[in-house]
Enzyme design. Structure first.
Site, PDB file in Angstrom:
ATOM      1  N   ASP A   3     -25.428 -57.129  29.784  1.00 44.21           N
ATOM      2  CA  ASP A   3     -26.853 -57.469  29.915  1.00 44.21           C
ATOM      3  C   ASP A   3     -27.378 -57.533  28.489  1.00 44.21           C
ATOM      4  O   ASP A   3     -26.622 -57.293  27.534  1.00 44.21           O
ATOM      5  CB  ASP A   3     -27.601 -56.419  30.753  1.00 44.21           C
ATOM      6  CG  ASP A   3     -28.837 -57.018  31.455  1.00 44.21           C
ATOM      7  OD1 ASP A   3     -29.704 -57.587  30.757  1.00 44.21           O
ATOM      8  OD2 ASP A   3     -28.936 -56.901  32.683  1.00 44.21           O
ATOM      9  N   ASP A  31     -26.100 -61.754  25.463  1.00 44.79           N
ATOM     10  CA  ASP A  31     -27.128 -62.722  25.857  1.00 44.79           C
ATOM     11  C   ASP A  31     -26.378 -63.940  26.398  1.00 44.79           C
ATOM     12  O   ASP A  31     -25.641 -64.604  25.648  1.00 44.79           O
ATOM     13  CB  ASP A  31     -27.971 -63.088  24.631  1.00 44.79           C
ATOM     14  CG  ASP A  31     -29.059 -64.107  24.952  1.00 44.79           C
ATOM     15  OD1 ASP A  31     -28.997 -64.749  26.026  1.00 44.79           O
ATOM     16  OD2 ASP A  31     -29.971 -64.262  24.119  1.00 44.79           O
ATOM     17  N   VAL A  32     -26.568 -64.257  27.681  1.00 46.72           N
ATOM     18  CA  VAL A  32     -25.765 -65.340  28.291  1.00 46.72           C
ATOM     19  C   VAL A  32     -26.104 -66.718  27.730  1.00 46.72           C
ATOM     20  O   VAL A  32     -25.369 -67.674  27.972  1.00 46.72           O
ATOM     21  CB  VAL A  32     -25.891 -65.370  29.833  1.00 46.72           C
ATOM     22  CG1 VAL A  32     -25.337 -64.107  30.448  1.00 46.72           C
ATOM     23  CG2 VAL A  32     -27.328 -65.642  30.285  1.00 46.72           C
ATOM     24  N   ASN A  35     -24.647 -63.921  37.068  1.00 45.00           N
ATOM     25  CA  ASN A  35     -25.796 -63.367  37.794  1.00 45.00           C
ATOM     26  C   ASN A  35     -27.090 -63.371  36.988  1.00 45.00           C
ATOM     27  O   ASN A  35     -28.172 -63.482  37.562  1.00 45.00           O
ATOM     28  CB  ASN A  35     -25.456 -61.936  38.223  1.00 45.00           C
ATOM     29  CG  ASN A  35     -26.676 -61.192  38.724  1.00 45.00           C
ATOM     30  OD1 ASN A  35     -27.146 -61.433  39.842  1.00 45.00           O
ATOM     31  ND2 ASN A  35     -27.211 -60.282  37.910  1.00 45.00           N
ATOM     32  N   TYR A  89     -38.240 -73.401  38.584  1.00 52.08           N
ATOM     33  CA  TYR A  89     -37.175 -72.525  39.087  1.00 52.08           C
ATOM     34  C   TYR A  89     -36.300 -73.290  40.085  1.00 52.08           C
ATOM     35  O   TYR A  89     -35.070 -73.186  40.044  1.00 52.08           O
ATOM     36  CB  TYR A  89     -37.805 -71.279  39.736  1.00 52.08           C
ATOM     37  CG  TYR A  89     -36.820 -70.224  40.192  1.00 52.08           C
ATOM     38  CD1 TYR A  89     -36.115 -69.446  39.279  1.00 52.08           C
ATOM     39  CD2 TYR A  89     -36.606 -69.987  41.544  1.00 52.08           C
ATOM     40  CE1 TYR A  89     -35.223 -68.464  39.699  1.00 52.08           C
ATOM     41  CE2 TYR A  89     -35.717 -69.001  41.983  1.00 52.08           C
ATOM     42  CZ  TYR A  89     -35.031 -68.247  41.054  1.00 52.08           C
ATOM     43  OH  TYR A  89     -34.153 -67.276  41.478  1.00 52.08           O
ATOM     44  N   LYS A 145     -32.219 -73.729  39.723  1.00 49.87           N
ATOM     45  CA  LYS A 145     -31.271 -73.226  40.730  1.00 49.87           C
ATOM     46  C   LYS A 145     -30.586 -74.377  41.480  1.00 49.87           C
ATOM     47  O   LYS A 145     -29.448 -74.244  41.941  1.00 49.87           O
ATOM     48  CB  LYS A 145     -31.983 -72.277  41.696  1.00 49.87           C
ATOM     49  CG  LYS A 145     -32.409 -70.959  41.025  1.00 49.87           C
ATOM     50  CD  LYS A 145     -31.207 -70.190  40.461  1.00 49.87           C
ATOM     51  CE  LYS A 145     -31.573 -68.839  39.902  1.00 49.87           C
ATOM     52  NZ  LYS A 145     -30.414 -68.103  39.367  1.00 49.87           N
ATOM     53  N   ILE A 147     -35.197 -60.974  47.491  1.00 51.11           N
ATOM     54  CA  ILE A 147     -34.452 -59.711  47.484  1.00 51.11           C
ATOM     55  C   ILE A 147     -35.306 -58.663  46.777  1.00 51.11           C
ATOM     56  O   ILE A 147     -35.980 -58.952  45.775  1.00 51.11           O
ATOM     57  CB  ILE A 147     -33.095 -59.892  46.752  1.00 51.11           C
ATOM     58  CG1 ILE A 147     -32.314 -61.074  47.345  1.00 51.11           C
ATOM     59  CG2 ILE A 147     -32.265 -58.612  46.842  1.00 51.11           C
ATOM     60  CD1 ILE A 147     -31.999 -61.001  48.823  1.00 51.11           C
ATOM     61  N   THR A 184     -35.936 -56.552  44.403  1.00 54.15           N
ATOM     62  CA  THR A 184     -35.549 -56.177  43.027  1.00 54.15           C
ATOM     63  C   THR A 184     -36.771 -56.411  42.129  1.00 54.15           C
ATOM     64  O   THR A 184     -37.824 -56.839  42.606  1.00 54.15           O
ATOM     65  CB  THR A 184     -34.404 -57.080  42.509  1.00 54.15           C
ATOM     66  OG1 THR A 184     -34.924 -58.417  42.384  1.00 54.15           O
ATOM     67  CG2 THR A 184     -33.203 -57.085  43.432  1.00 54.15           C
TER      68      THR A 184
HETATM   69  N1  LIG Z   1     -34.429 -61.186  43.630  1.00 50.04           N
HETATM   70  C1  LIG Z   1     -34.546 -62.332  44.275  1.00 50.04           C
HETATM   71  O1  LIG Z   1     -35.427 -62.493  45.134  1.00 50.04           O
HETATM   72  C2  LIG Z   1     -33.567 -63.458  44.022  1.00 50.04           C
HETATM   73  C3  LIG Z   1     -33.547 -64.510  44.939  1.00 50.04           C
HETATM   74  C4  LIG Z   1     -32.676 -65.564  44.722  1.00 50.04           C
HETATM   75  C5  LIG Z   1     -31.834 -65.577  43.622  1.00 50.04           C
HETATM   76  N2  LIG Z   1     -31.884 -64.539  42.744  1.00 50.04           N
HETATM   77  C6  LIG Z   1     -31.015 -64.631  41.571  1.00 50.04           C
HETATM   78  O2  LIG Z   1     -30.173 -63.509  41.522  1.00 50.04           O
HETATM   79  C7  LIG Z   1     -29.911 -63.153  40.161  1.00 50.04           C
HETATM   80  C8  LIG Z   1     -30.241 -61.683  39.929  1.00 50.04           C
HETATM   81  O3  LIG Z   1     -31.573 -61.458  40.338  1.00 50.04           O
HETATM   82  P1  LIG Z   1     -32.271 -60.016  40.378  1.00 50.04           P
HETATM   83  O4  LIG Z   1     -33.227 -60.070  41.496  1.00 50.04           O
HETATM   84  O5  LIG Z   1     -31.254 -58.948  40.317  1.00 50.04           O
HETATM   85  O6  LIG Z   1     -33.099 -60.112  39.005  1.00 50.04           O
HETATM   86  P2  LIG Z   1     -33.578 -58.961  37.981  1.00 50.04           P
HETATM   87  O7  LIG Z   1     -34.706 -59.561  37.231  1.00 50.04           O
HETATM   88  O8  LIG Z   1     -33.787 -57.679  38.699  1.00 50.04           O
HETATM   89  O9  LIG Z   1     -32.306 -58.791  37.029  1.00 50.04           O
HETATM   90  C9  LIG Z   1     -31.896 -59.864  36.208  1.00 50.04           C
HETATM   91  C10 LIG Z   1     -31.086 -59.305  35.060  1.00 50.04           C
HETATM   92  O10 LIG Z   1     -30.725 -60.416  34.208  1.00 50.04           O
HETATM   93  C11 LIG Z   1     -30.848 -59.967  32.871  1.00 50.04           C
HETATM   94  N3  LIG Z   1     -31.031 -61.111  31.951  1.00 50.04           N
HETATM   95  C12 LIG Z   1     -32.099 -61.915  31.820  1.00 50.04           C
HETATM   96  N4  LIG Z   1     -31.906 -62.786  30.821  1.00 50.04           N
HETATM   97  C13 LIG Z   1     -30.673 -62.523  30.315  1.00 50.04           C
HETATM   98  C14 LIG Z   1     -29.905 -63.079  29.263  1.00 50.04           C
HETATM   99  N5  LIG Z   1     -30.374 -64.103  28.515  1.00 50.04           N
HETATM  100  N6  LIG Z   1     -28.677 -62.581  29.018  1.00 50.04           N
HETATM  101  C15 LIG Z   1     -28.199 -61.547  29.758  1.00 50.04           C
HETATM  102  N7  LIG Z   1     -28.887 -60.966  30.755  1.00 50.04           N
HETATM  103  C16 LIG Z   1     -30.113 -61.450  31.022  1.00 50.04           C
HETATM  104  C17 LIG Z   1     -32.073 -59.046  32.870  1.00 50.04           C
HETATM  105  O11 LIG Z   1     -32.090 -58.207  31.726  1.00 50.04           O
HETATM  106  C18 LIG Z   1     -31.895 -58.304  34.190  1.00 50.04           C
HETATM  107  O12 LIG Z   1     -31.160 -57.113  34.040  1.00 50.04           O
HETATM  108  C19 LIG Z   1     -30.723 -64.119  39.308  1.00 50.04           C
HETATM  109  O13 LIG Z   1     -29.917 -65.196  38.880  1.00 50.04           O
HETATM  110  C20 LIG Z   1     -31.781 -64.597  40.265  1.00 50.04           C
HETATM  111  O14 LIG Z   1     -32.323 -65.856  39.916  1.00 50.04           O
HETATM  112  C21 LIG Z   1     -32.720 -63.479  42.921  1.00 50.04           C
END
Ligand SMILES: NC(=O)c1ccc[n+]([C@@H]2O[C@H](COP(=O)([O-])OP(=O)(O)OC[C@H]3O[C@@H](n4cnc5c(N)ncnc54)[C@H](O)[C@@H]3O)[C@@H](O)[C@H]2O)c1
Length: 257
Positions: free
Chosen positions: A37, A56-57, A83, A153, A157, A186, A188
């Site tokens: 992360d 950093d991805v 992710n 967004y 996606k 979700i 989170t």
């Molecule tokens: N939570 C939802 O409702 C939901 C729904 C559909 C899809 N998603 C997708 O699932 C994935 C995870 O979502 P989540 O809900 O756990 O999100 P979150 O915001 O809780 O966690 C995302 C993580 O990504 C990290 N991150 C952000 N930019 C980064 C970078 N440049 N390099 C490395 N790490 C980085 C953040 O520090 C964080 O820890 C995401 O791709 C999100 O788009 C989430």
């Protein structure tokens, strides 16, 4: 015996939310799990007996260093979970080019850079498993259908969805499978951003916005990170051996209608 005994996995954006739940679930099935992360998720790595690194991805250099580290410290790679992601909900007319670019750098370029960087490592070990190596990309229900306030967004996606299919076809001869996962809302930090975004867009109060964000799911509730982690474990292992280029929708029925 775990379903993933002997496998090596990398989960990006693993500090919290879906990434953290996925890292725990993969480890529970026997995988050695590397977590990255923006700040290294050291506590999580210690908890699951894995490895941690800051990454950093969006950085090509970080990906090169991360794959070198995986080869040296973990012994290779079998499962990549792209992710890390960002969310954005605001009216198009107020959205800046910088916001669009930041979103796409993380959500789209991050997935491209990660998949590309991992190919040599994944190909080296893919022949060991009946299901080959596995790349799992986090798209969203928002990569399948649009909604007001999330066009940028949606675009990011949607790109992940089709990048997944093209990569799946190209990498199939190397026994590298590539699939996408499409969560609903979700529970989170990002789920909170969805609720807050909806409140800002509609003028609803925070509680009403949470009720509204919940009500879109025919199953009557938001998803939990574990719901997505379970789907990712399935895609990671041999039980999904004949799946590649597919979309696993885990959205409580939102996009069924
Ligand atoms: N939570 C939802 O409702 C939901 C729904 C559909 C899809 N998603 C997708 O699932 C994935 C995870 O979502 P989540 O809900 O756990 O999100 P979150 O915001 O809780 O966690 C995302 C993580 O990504 C990290 N991150 C952000 N930019 C980064 C970078 N440049 N390099 C490395 N790490 C980085 C953040 O520090 C964080 O820890 C995401 O791709 C999100 O788009 C989430």
């Amino acid at each position: 015996m775990g379903e993933l005994d002997g496998r090596i996995a990398l989960v990006t954006g693993a500090s919290r939310g879906i990434g953290a739940a996925t890292a725990r679930a993969l480890a529970a099935e026997g995988a050695k799990v590397a977590v990255t992360d923006l700040a290294a998720p050291e506590a999580l790595a210690a908890e699951i007996g894995g490895l941690a690194r800051a990454q950093d991805v969006t950085s090509e250099d970080d990906w090169a260093a991360t794959t070198d580290w995986l080869r040296a410290e973990a012994g290779g790679l079998d499962i990549l979970v792209n992710n890390a992601g960002l969310f954005l909900m605001k009216p198009l007319v107020e959205t800046t080019l910088a916001e669009w670019q930041r979103l796409h750098r993380v959500n789209v370029e991050g997935v491209f850079l990660g998949t590309r960087a991992a190919i040599p490592l994944l190909a080296e070990r893919a022949g060991q498993w009946s299901g080959g190596a596995s790349v799992i990309n986090l798209s969203s229900m928002a990569g399948l259908v649009g909604s007001a306030g999330t066009a940028c967004y949606n675009a990011s996606k949607g790109a992940v969805r089709l990048f997944t299919k093209g990569a799946a076809l190209e990498l199939a001869p190397q026994k590298i499978r590539v699939n996408s996962v499409h969560p609903g809302v979700i529970d989170t930090s990002m789920g909170d951003e969805v609720v807050n975004g909806l409140a800002g867009l509609t003028g609803l109060g925070a509680n009403e916005a949470r009720v509204a964000a919940t009500a879109i799911h025919p199953l009557g509730h938001m998803g939990q990170p574990q719901d997505i982690a379970n789907a990712i474990v399935f895609l990671a292992g041999d039980k999904s051996a004949f799946m590649t280029g597919s979309e696993l929708v885990v959205d409580g029925g939102v996009t069924a209608g």
